[in-house]
Design a protein around this motif. Structure first.
Motif, short mmCIF file in Angstrom:
data_model
loop_
_atom_site.label_atom_id
_atom_site.label_comp_id
_atom_site.label_asym_id
_atom_site.label_seq_id
_atom_site.Cartn_x
_atom_site.Cartn_y
_atom_site.Cartn_z
N SER A 24 22.14 68.80 44.32
CA SER A 24 22.70 69.65 44.97
C SER A 24 23.71 68.58 45.63
O SER A 24 24.79 68.39 45.71
CB SER A 24 22.89 70.89 45.22
OG SER A 24 24.05 71.35 45.53
N LEU A 25 23.32 67.97 47.23
CA LEU A 25 23.44 67.25 47.85
C LEU A 25 24.21 65.97 47.27
O LEU A 25 24.90 65.42 47.19
CB LEU A 25 22.25 66.92 48.32
CG LEU A 25 22.37 65.92 49.50
CD1 LEU A 25 23.80 66.51 50.65
CD2 LEU A 25 21.64 65.26 50.95
N GLU A 26 23.05 65.20 45.72
CA GLU A 26 23.63 63.89 45.32
C GLU A 26 25.23 64.84 44.74
O GLU A 26 25.54 63.30 44.11
CB GLU A 26 22.98 63.62 43.99
CG GLU A 26 21.64 63.08 45.50
CD GLU A 26 20.47 63.06 44.08
OE1 GLU A 26 19.88 61.49 44.28
OE2 GLU A 26 20.50 63.36 42.73
N LYS A 27 24.98 65.99 44.13
CA LYS A 27 26.14 65.29 43.65
C LYS A 27 27.86 66.26 44.53
O LYS A 27 28.64 65.19 43.64
CB LYS A 27 26.23 67.30 43.19
CG LYS A 27 27.46 67.60 42.01
CD LYS A 27 27.19 68.64 40.98
CE LYS A 27 28.21 69.22 40.17
NZ LYS A 27 28.51 70.21 39.28
N GLU A 28 27.55 66.51 45.41
CA GLU A 28 28.49 66.76 46.19
C GLU A 28 28.93 65.45 46.73
O GLU A 28 29.94 65.35 47.20
CB GLU A 28 28.42 68.31 47.48
CG GLU A 28 28.81 67.74 48.79
CD GLU A 28 28.65 68.79 49.30
OE1 GLU A 28 28.92 69.55 50.67
OE2 GLU A 28 27.54 69.48 49.88
N LEU A 29 28.22 64.38 47.38
CA LEU A 29 28.45 63.07 47.97
C LEU A 29 28.53 62.15 46.92
O LEU A 29 28.72 60.74 47.32
CB LEU A 29 27.00 62.25 48.12
CG LEU A 29 26.37 63.68 50.03
CD1 LEU A 29 25.14 62.86 50.16
CD2 LEU A 29 27.07 63.33 51.13
#
Length: 297
Positions: free
Chosen positions: A38-43
């Protein structure tokens, strides 16, 4: 982006082992993987290179690890500091002090003397120039000056203690012909303009004084109001009127202003320096009140 996502990333980045990182965070490996994905997708960044054999940080991941590694500790420290400040605030005494040199100095000496015997008490001091300023700050106590004995009326709702006196003076410009006299009385000011500081200064104390003097054969019938001491002092120096107040108000009274005791040197009137507090809040700072009563009653 959440703190939990940052914690998951940092633990995985340090261990380079998702199973171990999940165990340290007391979550499942699948949960850890979801947070990082989720973090990788957001960033819109790939932070890890993962194979069946090992886990490596990408260059972007290395950069974030370097810049984010202290975030959890900083958050914990800041929360601890905020909690400590909250606890201190519960015992801090907020004192509103009228903006006069002599009063501010007296307040500083008073609090320094008290803190010498009670170092655990903290004070927050705020200057005020009108009742509006004072009520906005919602202080615990107020240190001010009462021109007239009207503070006795406050005792029904407030605690009031007189801790000193300030002699009152007639004040006028040295350009005024009256400045050449050895003694002066209120009758000498017939037709003069009364210069007053603030429309609501000390809850209208100057206006009460003006009205009191006006009733004496209508000697003073005109009043001008000023928003600060400097403007009033300049008007006095320019001989635009008279003022009734204290030496502590003025910066250049010795050079350009003349002060006469009110009503005369033998019977000079003094105003009261008073401390006022709300009786319902007294329990929280009762030791300070007891100290004041011990030395000033």
């Amino acid at each position: 982006m959440t703190i939990h996502q940052i914690e998951c990333f940092l633990e995985a980045a340090k261990t380079l082992n998702f199973t171990e990182a999940a165990s340290r965070l007391y979550i499942s490996q699948q949960g850890l993987s979801r947070q990082i994905a989720s973090l990788e997708k957001e960033l819109e960044l790939r932070l890890f290179d993962r194979t069946t054999r090992d886990v490596r940080l990408t260059r972007s991941g290395e950069l974030l690890l370097w810049r984010w590694k202290d975030i959890p500790a900083e958050i914990k420290d800041s929360v601890d500091m905020a909690r400590e400040e909250g606890e201190r605030a519960k015992s801090r005494i907020n004192l509103a002090v009228v903006g006069m040199n002599g009063i501010i100095e007296k307040a500083g000496n008073l609090l320094a003397d008290y803190m010498a015997i009670d170092s655990d008490t903290e004070f927050e001091i705020n200057e005020f120039t009108s009742i509006k300023d004072m009520t906005n700050g919602n202080p615990d106590l107020m240190l001010t000056v009462s021109f007239l004995p009207t503070h006795e009326q406050l005792k029904e709702r407030f605690g009031v203690l007189c801790i000193g006196k300030l002699p009152l003076y007639y004040v006028l410009s040295r350009k005024n012909p009256l400045a050449e006299k050895e003694k002066i009385t209120i009758e000498d000011f017939k037709g003069e303009t009364m210069l007053c500081l603030y429309k609501n200064f000390f809850a209208g104390a100057e206006m009460q004084l003006f009205e009191l003097l006006s009733r004496q054969e209508h000697i003073l019938q005109k009043a001008r109001f000023f928003e600060n001491v400097n403007s009033l002092e300049l008007a006095l120096i320019a001989n635009e009127g008279i003022h009734i107040g204290f030496k502590e108000f003025y910066h250049n009274y010795g050079d350009r202003l003349k002060l006469f005791p009110l009503p005369n040197e033998e019977n000079q009137v003094s105003a009261n320096i008073i401390v006022i507090w709300r009786k319902e809040n007294e329990k929280r700072f009762e030791n300070f009140i007891k100290y004041l009563k011990k030395f000033y009653n």
